[in-house]
Design an enzyme around this catalytic site. Structure first.
Site, PDB file in Angstrom:
ATOM      1  NE  ARG A   1      41.671  16.554  34.432  1.00 58.84           N
ATOM      2  CZ  ARG A   1      40.581  16.369  33.717  1.00 58.84           C
ATOM      3  NH1 ARG A   1      40.512  16.783  32.478  1.00 58.84           N
ATOM      4  NH2 ARG A   1      39.539  15.750  34.239  1.00 58.84           N
TER       5      ARG A   1
ATOM      6  CE1 TYR B   1      47.188  54.298  53.305  1.00 57.62           C
ATOM      7  CE2 TYR B   1      49.352  55.338  53.447  1.00 57.62           C
ATOM      8  CZ  TYR B   1      47.954  55.427  53.481  1.00 57.62           C
ATOM      9  OH  TYR B   1      47.355  56.629  53.684  1.00 57.62           O
TER      10      TYR B   1
ATOM     11  CG  HIS C   1      24.818  54.180  51.982  1.00 54.22           C
ATOM     12  ND1 HIS C   1      23.970  53.304  52.643  1.00 54.22           N
ATOM     13  CD2 HIS C   1      25.442  54.898  52.946  1.00 54.22           C
ATOM     14  CE1 HIS C   1      24.079  53.498  53.941  1.00 54.22           C
ATOM     15  NE2 HIS C   1      24.958  54.463  54.149  1.00 54.22           N
TER      16      HIS C   1
ATOM     17  CB  CYS D   1      41.693  55.337  51.450  1.00 52.71           C
ATOM     18  SG  CYS D   1      41.238  57.003  50.968  1.00 52.71           S
TER      19      CYS D   1
ATOM     20  CD  GLU E   1      38.277  62.561  47.472  1.00 49.49           C
ATOM     21  OE1 GLU E   1      37.680  61.478  47.388  1.00 49.49           O
ATOM     22  OE2 GLU E   1      38.183  63.306  48.461  1.00 49.49           O
TER      23      GLU E   1
ATOM     24  CE  LYS F   1      42.610  13.353  27.935  1.00 45.97           C
ATOM     25  NZ  LYS F   1      41.316  12.865  27.421  1.00 45.97           N
TER      26      LYS F   1
ATOM     27  NE  ARG G   1      42.166   8.087  25.680  1.00 45.18           N
ATOM     28  CZ  ARG G   1      41.390   7.402  26.509  1.00 45.18           C
ATOM     29  NH1 ARG G   1      40.463   8.014  27.210  1.00 45.18           N
ATOM     30  NH2 ARG G   1      41.552   6.106  26.653  1.00 45.18           N
TER      31      ARG G   1
ATOM     32  N   GLY H   1      34.904  16.724  30.114  1.00 38.61           N
ATOM     33  CA  GLY H   1      33.665  16.150  29.590  1.00 38.61           C
ATOM     34  C   GLY H   1      32.983  16.965  28.506  1.00 38.61           C
TER      35      GLY H   1
ATOM     36  NE  ARG I   1      34.122  56.577  52.789  1.00 36.23           N
ATOM     37  CZ  ARG I   1      34.515  55.401  52.295  1.00 36.23           C
ATOM     38  NH1 ARG I   1      34.592  54.344  53.072  1.00 36.23           N
ATOM     39  NH2 ARG I   1      34.838  55.298  51.018  1.00 36.23           N
TER      40      ARG I   1
ATOM     41  CB  SER J   1      45.073  58.951  51.207  1.00 35.78           C
ATOM     42  OG  SER J   1      44.379  57.731  51.116  1.00 35.78           O
TER      43      SER J   1
ATOM     44  CG  ASN K   1      35.620  54.807  46.004  1.00 34.31           C
ATOM     45  OD1 ASN K   1      36.076  53.826  45.459  1.00 34.31           O
ATOM     46  ND2 ASN K   1      35.364  54.865  47.302  1.00 34.31           N
ATOM     47  CG  ASP K   2      34.746  61.202  45.098  1.00 29.56           C
ATOM     48  OD1 ASP K   2      33.694  61.327  44.453  1.00 29.56           O
ATOM     49  OD2 ASP K   2      34.784  61.172  46.344  1.00 29.56           O
TER      50      ASP K   2
ATOM     51  CG  MET L   1      35.522  19.488  23.355  1.00 25.26           C
ATOM     52  SD  MET L   1      37.022  20.273  22.861  1.00 25.26           S
ATOM     53  CE  MET L   1      38.081  19.910  24.205  1.00 25.26           C
TER      54      MET L   1
END
Ligand code: PEP
Ligand code: MG
Length: 891
Positions: A340, A861, A456, A841, A754, A27, A96, A105, A562, A773, A777-778, A107
């Site tokens: 603002r 990619y 899963h 992937c 992986e 402000k 203020r 609102g 998959r 690739s 996850n693994d 403070m």
């Protein structure tokens, strides 16, 4: 300058500008900026956030010299305004709060500071309006008593209400001067009663108390809760803006209001706001009187309105973004009290960004920085109506975004039956398995009590764009009784619940939804991202339908198909079991022959949807026991048959199956005979899959005149010898198929990376790979050593909430550890083959923060579930901008 320190604690408004928000708060910085640009802003000064921090650090003691700085600033202000605090031409002040990041609102504010028994008379005479003076005085006592002295606000409100009732009037504005005088006397009396003393009358003492109260309001429970919810650090402190009062309550030529330069809910380019005649700021917020739409101000105060409209226009042009402003008109003269960047809905954010580009205000790149990936995500899915105001029953992991409302069902068969009848159901399971797929497909959403972001249920739901809350640990399921219990609340089948897969919230009731809002703004913005990004974006898809959806959402190919789901379908399971139970190579080959045409048909569907684009098909990954009944179930079946002395043939079959289940049982299947390990044991499997792939690719070319770029991918490779052997099997099958068909087709063979070992020896593996690739996850599971099936239900969520780690590593990549493995794998792979194509992937391929890292590492990619494709396209562009180090705009 404050004391003997070098820290400057106070700035006159003329010293600041918009860049100084860390010191002056949002402000204060914007008020200074408006003043600098010549907009009408009441004069004043700002006590810096550093002063608040120093005060908090010394437990409420102001730093040396701060009070002297304030006194000197007041003197300068007195000189500039020709008024004095408590003097004959009284100066009145507004005090203020104003933090670095806006906390609307949360403070405190004190207005009309400097009012006393003397100044009220002078103000009344000066303004020729004693009523206004007494109204300001009673407001001051009310605010000061509440904010600074801690008197409960209802103490004053009760008196005000009682007086209005006594006079038989409805509005505060209906009270007369005499009424207000009486009210001031009452307010003083109740303050004395509450505090055991009078409120201070010395304006300097009032000012010190007010500044101190604003400092303290930084640390109220509500402010702390707001900061936690909005990731605002607790140690920033608030600035305090002290300004000359301007009065919106000075009769019918005065007003106060708030407005946005564009509609914050739709983004439409029309001014949107509200005002009240003869009122002060808190009246608009308090809702005592109903504010009027801003357009009506034109009739009442045409000149001020025209000036306001021009100012709004100029402010937006200056800040190049939609502004949220507060203003006051004092006796026909306009003053700006705040500007603002306005908060807005996701749909409005997109529209405003696009309009600003079309208006020539922003470049496309600047506009992309005004939008967050999470906003795009919100628009891709049905969402809970933001106005719902309901409390969640419990919370799980936000596993797949979007919201779902439906009746509870506890098993996939019921879900499938009722869902196929067109009923809205939500499937709740301890954890889903591939066998539940028919229920998942038709359910509105999925809720699980166990499992994490790569479970899963989560992976399947994200693939389908279906809302999912996973691992909601507080729920207890009794599938026999068909009840879901949270604490003492019990829900039965058929009870309606609502899931918010974007937040993980679960509600024990129906909540209204708003539909997805993928519109032209959305497409335009993602289109700009495409022009900028360097990462390719592919999709993970296992069916023709998913592939078509992915293409529609802009996928440039498939990065992971998959194939295990193709084995799990109920109509295939008998043949798959036959293959597993086969005693000889010939028997196994015969069983695989039955599966081949089914796989080929699946591939044809996918290749047709993706013709002209590359498709990476991953050969079979999961352990064989996943295709068999569980050890416990099968043992029980054998026992039961033995006890009942039933059919001998049935018993023999059950025993044989149990033998196989035992033989294939592994303590640690995730680290067991998975991926290429299985293919090394049963080379007939990769061979059959390769044949199905090639036949499908040729069939699609024959039918469609065009086919896909075939990429065959070997999973879970740790040793280069594994890839070398698998590659030989694949290449032999490809050659045989092509020779038999008398055709040519380009096929590349690559590998999942992986496992940590694969990253370390990536230079050796690359000898046999046309592409890599990363299966993050693994790689997260094995790199950190945490089970992707269990950890998120246990210690990992505590790690995240206790901030031991910054985020769930299955959701957003662990930069320093797993990210480093990706870097090592990429560098080593490319040390052998500099042009090696490297993708990702795992689930991280759709996570904006992870995408940023993958861009930095120079990957080729990312591949993610179809519904995350637009997010990934956008995030890849943002990664380019972030890497250039372009500052993100003001919050
Ligand atoms: C991975 O491990 O990141 C991956 C994509 O494979 P899956 O999730 O099927 O194990
Ligand atoms: Mg994997």
């Amino acid at each position: 300058m404050s004391g003997d320190t070098a820290v400057k604690y106070l700035y006159d408004m003329s010293e600041g500008d918009a860049t100084m928000r860390t010191v002056l708060g949002g402000k204060g910085a914007n008020l200074a900026e408006m003043k600098r640009l010549g907009f009408p802003v009441p004069d004043g000064f700002t006590v810096s956030t550093a002063a608040c921090v120093a005060t908090m650090e010394s437990h409420g003691e102001w730093p040396d010299g701060l009070w002297e700085d304030v006194e000197a600033a007041v003197e300068r202000l007195e000189e500039r305004t020709g008024r004095t605090l408590g003097g004959e031409r009284p100066l009145l002040l507004a005090v203020r709060s104003g933090a670095v990041f806006s906390m609307p609102g949360m403070m405190d504010t004190i207005l009309n500071l400097g009012m006393s028994d003397e100044t009220v008379e002078i103000l009344g005479a000066e303004s020729h309006d004693p009523r206004f003076a007494w109204d300001s005085y009673r407001r001051f006592i009310q605010m000061y008593g509440d904010v600074v002295e801690g008197v409960q606000p209802h103490v004053y409100e009760d008196e005000l209400t009682a007086l209005k009732a006594k006079r038989g009037v409805e509005n505060d504005t209906d009270l007369t001067t005499e009424d207000l005088k009486e009210l001031v006397a009452t307010f003083k009396e109740v303050s004395r009663r509450e505090l055991g003393r009078d409120l201070p009358t010395d304006p300097r003492e009032q000012l010190r108390g007010a500044v101190d109260a604003v400092f303290k309001s930084w640390d109220t429970p509500r402010a702390r809760v707001y900061r936690k919810a909005n990731d605002i650090p607790d140690d920033l402190g608030t600035a305090v803006n002290v300004m000359q009062m301007v009065f919106g309550n000075r009769g019918d030529t005065s007003a106060t209001g708030v407005c946005f330069t564009r509609n914050p809910s739709t983004g439409e380019n029309t001014i949107y706001g509200e005002f009240l005649i003869n009122a002060q700021g808190e009246d608009v917020v308090a809702g005592i009187r109903t504010p009027r739409p801003l357009a009506e101000l034109e009739e009442v105060l045409p000149e001020a309105y025209a000036q306001l409209v021009q100012t709004l226009h100029d402010l937006e042009a200056h800040y190049k973004d939609m502004q949220d402003i507060e203003f006051t008109v004092e006796d026909g003269t306009l003053y700006m009290l705040q500007t603002r960047t306005g908060k807005r809905t996701a749909a409005a954010a997109l529209k405003i960004a696009r309009d600003l580009v079309e208006e020539g205000v922003l470049t496309q790149e600047e506009a992309l920085q005004r939008i967050e990936a999470s906003q795009l995500d919100q628009l891709l899915h049905p969402a809970i109506d933001p106005e719902h105001g309901k409390t969640p029953l419990t919370k799980g992991l936000p596993a797949s975004p979007g919201a779902a409302v439906g009746e509870l069902v506890f098993d996939a068969d019921t879900a499938a039956e009722r869902g196929n009848n067109g009923e809205a159901v939500v499937l709740v399971r301890y954890e889903t398995t591939p066998d539940d797929i028919h229920g998942v497909i038709v359910a509105q959403g999925v809720l699980t009590a166990h499992g994490g972001m790569t479970s899963h249920a989560a992976v399947v739901a994200r693939g389908m764009g279906k809302p999912c809350v996973a691992g909601a640990q507080a729920i207890r399921l009794n599938t026999a009784e068909k009840t879901l219990t949270v604490g003492d609340k019990v829900f039965n089948e058929g009870d309606v619940i609502t899931l918010d897969g974007s937040t993980g919230d679960v509600y024990g009731e129906a909540i209204d939804l708003v539909p997805p809002q993928v519109n032209e703004d959305f497409s335009a913005i993602v289109g700009w991202a495409d022009e900028l990004r360097e990462l390719g974006v592919r999709a993970n898809a296992d069916t023709g339908e998913d592939a078509a959806k992915a293409r529609e959402l802009g996928a440039e190919g498939i990065g992971l198909c998959r194939t295990e789901h193709m084995f799990m379908a109920t109509d295939r399971l008998p043949a798959v079991r036959e293959m597993i139970l086969a005693e000889s190579v010939e028997d196994r080959a015969a069983a695989l022959e039955k599966i081949l045409p089914m796989q080929q048909a699946d591939f044809e569907g996918i290749f047709t949807a993706m013709k002209g684009l590359p498709v990476t098909v991953r050969l079979l990954d999961p352990p064989l026991h996943e295709f068999l009944p569980s050890l416990v179930d099968q043992s029980l079946l054998v026992q039961r048959l033995e006890l009942t002395g039933g059919d001998a043939e049935e018993l023999d079959e059950a025993r044989a199956l149990l033998g196989s289940v035992k033989r294939l049982h592994e303590q640690n299947p995730m680290l067991g005979t998975r991926g290429c390990r299985l293919a090394m044991l049963y080379p007939e499997i990769p061979e059959m899959q390769t044949r199905a792939i090639i036949r499908a690719a040729l069939a699609v070319r024959e039918r469609e005149g065009e086919t896909v770029g075939v990429e065959i991918m070997i999973p879970l490779v740790a040793y280069s010898a594994e890839l070398e052997a698998q590659r030989a099997i694949v290449e032999r099958a490809v050659a045989e198929e092509l020779q038999a068909a008398g055709q040519e087709i380009d096929v590349t063979v690559g590998t999942m990376i992986e496992l940590p070992r694969a990253c370390v020896v990536a230079d050796q593996i690359a000898e046999h790979a046309d592409f890599f690739s990363f299966g993050t996850n693994d790689l997260t599971q094995t790199g950190i050593g945490i089970s992707r099936d269990d950890a998120e239900g246990g210690f990992l969520s505590a790690y995240v909430s206790d901030e031991v780690i910054p985020a769930n590593p299955f959701e957003s990549i662990d930069r320093e550890g797993v990210g480093r493995l990706v870097q090592i794998g990429t560098e080593r792979g490319r040390s052998t083959k500099p042009e090696l194509k490297v993708g990702v992937c795992g689930e991280h391929g759709g996570d904006p923060a992870s995408i940023q890292l993958f861009h930095e590492l120079g990957l080729s990619y990312v591949s993610c579930s179809p519904f995350r494709v637009p997010i990934a396209r956008f995030a890849a562009a943002r990664a380019v901008l972030d890497a250039r180090g372009e500052a993100t705009p003001d919050a």
